[in-house]
Design an enzyme around this catalytic site. Sequence first.
Site, PDB file in Angstrom:
ATOM      1  CB  CYS A 182      -0.877   0.042   1.249  1.00 25.78           C
ATOM      2  SG  CYS A 182      -1.969  -1.375   1.402  1.00 25.78           S
ATOM      3  N   GLY A 190       1.876  -2.794   4.887  1.00 27.94           N
ATOM      4  CA  GLY A 190       2.547  -3.974   5.410  1.00 27.94           C
ATOM      5  C   GLY A 190       1.550  -5.029   5.802  1.00 27.94           C
ATOM      6  CE1 TYR A 247       4.779  -4.957 -10.730  1.00 25.69           C
ATOM      7  CE2 TYR A 247       4.166  -5.442  -8.462  1.00 25.69           C
ATOM      8  CZ  TYR A 247       3.805  -5.109  -9.754  1.00 25.69           C
ATOM      9  OH  TYR A 247       2.493  -4.914 -10.063  1.00 25.69           O
ATOM     10  CG  ASP A 249       8.032  -9.132 -16.657  1.00 27.05           C
ATOM     11  OD1 ASP A 249       8.202  -7.949 -16.261  1.00 27.05           O
ATOM     12  OD2 ASP A 249       6.900  -9.646 -16.737  1.00 27.05           O
TER      13      ASP A 249
HETATM   14  O1  PRP Z   1       4.016 -13.575 -13.263  1.00 24.51           O
HETATM   15  P1  PRP Z   1       2.935 -12.600 -12.930  1.00 24.51           P
HETATM   16  O2  PRP Z   1       2.024 -13.149 -11.881  1.00 24.51           O
HETATM   17  O3  PRP Z   1       2.204 -12.134 -14.139  1.00 24.51           O
HETATM   18  O4  PRP Z   1       3.586 -11.348 -12.220  1.00 24.51           O
HETATM   19  C1  PRP Z   1       4.695 -10.651 -12.699  1.00 24.51           C
HETATM   20  C2  PRP Z   1       4.296  -9.529 -13.625  1.00 24.51           C
HETATM   21  O5  PRP Z   1       3.387  -8.614 -12.962  1.00 24.51           O
HETATM   22  C3  PRP Z   1       3.986  -7.331 -12.858  1.00 24.51           C
HETATM   23  O6  PRP Z   1       3.525  -6.454 -13.883  1.00 24.51           O
HETATM   24  P2  PRP Z   1       2.312  -5.417 -13.695  1.00 24.51           P
HETATM   25  O7  PRP Z   1       1.446  -5.469 -14.878  1.00 24.51           O
HETATM   26  O8  PRP Z   1       1.629  -5.652 -12.392  1.00 24.51           O
HETATM   27  O9  PRP Z   1       2.984  -3.985 -13.546  1.00 24.51           O
HETATM   28  P3  PRP Z   1       3.958  -3.120 -14.458  1.00 24.51           P
HETATM   29  O10 PRP Z   1       3.126  -2.476 -15.523  1.00 24.51           O
HETATM   30  O11 PRP Z   1       4.518  -2.133 -13.485  1.00 24.51           O
HETATM   31  O12 PRP Z   1       5.024  -3.990 -15.021  1.00 24.51           O
HETATM   32  C4  PRP Z   1       5.467  -7.558 -13.055  1.00 24.51           C
HETATM   33  O13 PRP Z   1       6.104  -6.413 -13.575  1.00 24.51           O
HETATM   34  C5  PRP Z   1       5.495  -8.702 -14.030  1.00 24.51           C
HETATM   35  O14 PRP Z   1       5.307  -8.223 -15.348  1.00 24.51           O
HETATM   36  N1  GLN Z   2      -0.425  -4.003   1.002  1.00 24.89           N
HETATM   37  C1  GLN Z   2      -0.532  -3.497   2.195  1.00 24.89           C
HETATM   38  O1  GLN Z   2       0.342  -2.811   2.687  1.00 24.89           O
HETATM   39  C2  GLN Z   2      -1.801  -3.868   2.916  1.00 24.89           C
HETATM   40  C3  GLN Z   2      -2.047  -3.241   4.270  1.00 24.89           C
HETATM   41  C4  GLN Z   2      -3.040  -4.039   5.095  1.00 24.89           C
HETATM   42  N2  GLN Z   2      -2.487  -5.305   5.486  1.00 24.89           N
HETATM   43  C5  GLN Z   2      -4.330  -4.233   4.325  1.00 24.89           C
HETATM   44  O2  GLN Z   2      -4.599  -5.321   3.853  1.00 24.89           O
HETATM   45  O3  GLN Z   2      -5.059  -3.289   4.165  1.00 24.89           O
HETATM   46 MG    MG Z   3       5.074  -6.028 -15.438  1.00 22.10          MG
END
Ligand code: PRP
Ligand code: GLN
Ligand code: MG
Length: 507
Positions: free
Chosen positions: A2, A102, A257, A365
């Site tokens: 978050c 968190g 990421y 990726d």
């Molecule tokens: O194997 P997966 O479960 O698919 O997860 C990994 C993928 O998900 C995320 O991208 P995302 O589209 O969330 O964000 P981005 O546009 O910042 O790359 C990350 O960058 C990878 O591309």
């Molecule tokens: N991704 C997070 O930081 C989540 C905060 C909190 N554990 C919630 O679920 O709202």
């Molecule tokens: Mg991605």
Amino acid sequence: MCGIVGIVGKSHVNQAIYDALTVLQHRGQDAAGIVTSYGNKLCLRKDNGLVSDVFRTRHMQRLLGNMGIGHVRYPTAGSSSSAEAQPFYVNSPYGITLAHNGNLTNTEELADDIYREDLRHINTTSDSEVLLNIFAHELQEQRQLLPTPDVIFKAVSEVHKRIRGGYAVVAMISGYGIVAFRDPHGIRPAIFGSRETATGMEYMVASESVALDALGYKIERDIAPGEAIVITEDGQLFTQQCAEHTELTPCIFEQVYFARPDSIIDGVAVYKARLRMGEKLAEKILRQYPDHDIDVVIPIPDTSRSSALELANRLGVKYREGFMKNRYIGRTFIMPGQQLRKKSVKQKLNALDLEFRGKNVLLVDDSIVRGTTCEQIIEMARDAGANKVYFASAAPAVRYPNVYGIDMPAKEEFIAHGRTTEEIATAIGADWLVYQDIDDLVSACLEGSKTSAKSFDCSVFNGNYITGDINDEYFERLSQLRNDATKEGKRVVENVAIDLHNDETES
Ligand SMILES: O=P(O)(O)OC[C@H]1O[C@H](OP(=O)(O)OP(=O)(O)O)[C@H](O)[C@@H]1O
Ligand SMILES: NC(=O)CC[C@H](N)C(=O)O
Ligand SMILES: [Mg+2]
């Protein structure tokens, strides 16, 4: 993951908090909330949706006051109901609101203690509501009519003793000020800065430095692991270490990421770390495939761009933008439910045939988790006429659940679960697949960084949980509670959860 933000300003802070939340939107797309303190009143607006959907002019007009906190949510505990959007509120003592990034690992035990020993009621299944009540209880235990920095620091020390897991917290005490603190390992990020104005100093706390940059705040420093800071409504800053044992071991997945590349977390410039990830991955490819026949390196937008760029440079191969991204689709990994994630990859990315036809392409990726993205992307590359499709991940294989604030609860859902690298390559349809080595990933984040960290929380890659309280029983319970199938089944029921928003404009 978050995003959290807190501002103590010299004029109304509603717009600044809104702007900061939009900068932190990549950390949570499910819900957003802002609470401000105006005289003796708290003004709250929170709901499911993106920042731009949740706050209308009519809401902004009512979020009055010179201090406030905000949150963008990506749930890791409880449900995705709007009743669990943050900030949370508790009336006693003083009127406290709290936003948390968190995940607590002893939530159930704490919830039980809160009920039996502290005589407090928790209305949701959110770990953050539990955290707020623990903090409120520890403040109340100090028995002071008015809070002081010392009273608050003492309460935070007691909170550290009771709660486990990853937490970066910003809380607001009505009519008094803002408090922010970080867990003793500094797993989740939090940074603060200041801004000089004609009427005095303004302070801001945020998950990432990019939010301070965007709002014109000068970075003071990261909040240290275990440390708490208090900023009073009249603009005084107090800081104190509140944990007995601390060791900075921030989450490495922020670097891989989560964080925006233009952020600096605990002294590590995310963009540079990602460039180095690309460099090290290229070296591994050269070691493993010295006679490779890669014609072109293509990133999978967005996050892998920086690593892919440097990887291509090091290989001496052309870097091409073979996939175009629809800028109106958010991050797919943090979307709720596998169906939605799968559908969104196709909506989000489209292959440019001319970059693929007849070529041997290396797709890069940042990470592979469930394999949702790479499976579809490789198919798209083949449909676009690629000859060979190789795949490289700037992070090692994700094999272990995350328990500190990333929603990766069930290892069975990971594509790497129970598979060798070759078997994963077959499963995703790649001609070969290379993962970054863990030591290289850590070096990429440490080398050339001005960080005091010696190591990171790498639990999703190596299964080493630095809080030392995670066992198989915990994983089983987590998986049962939060795997995709369970969450899917709960969604309809959750929508009817009792909602205690104090926002009159709710329809
Ligand atoms: O194997 P997966 O479960 O698919 O997860 C990994 C993928 O998900 C995320 O991208 P995302 O589209 O969330 O964000 P981005 O546009 O910042 O790359 C990350 O960058 C990878 O591309
Ligand atoms: N991704 C997070 O930081 C989540 C905060 C909190 N554990 C919630 O679920 O709202
Ligand atoms: Mg991605």
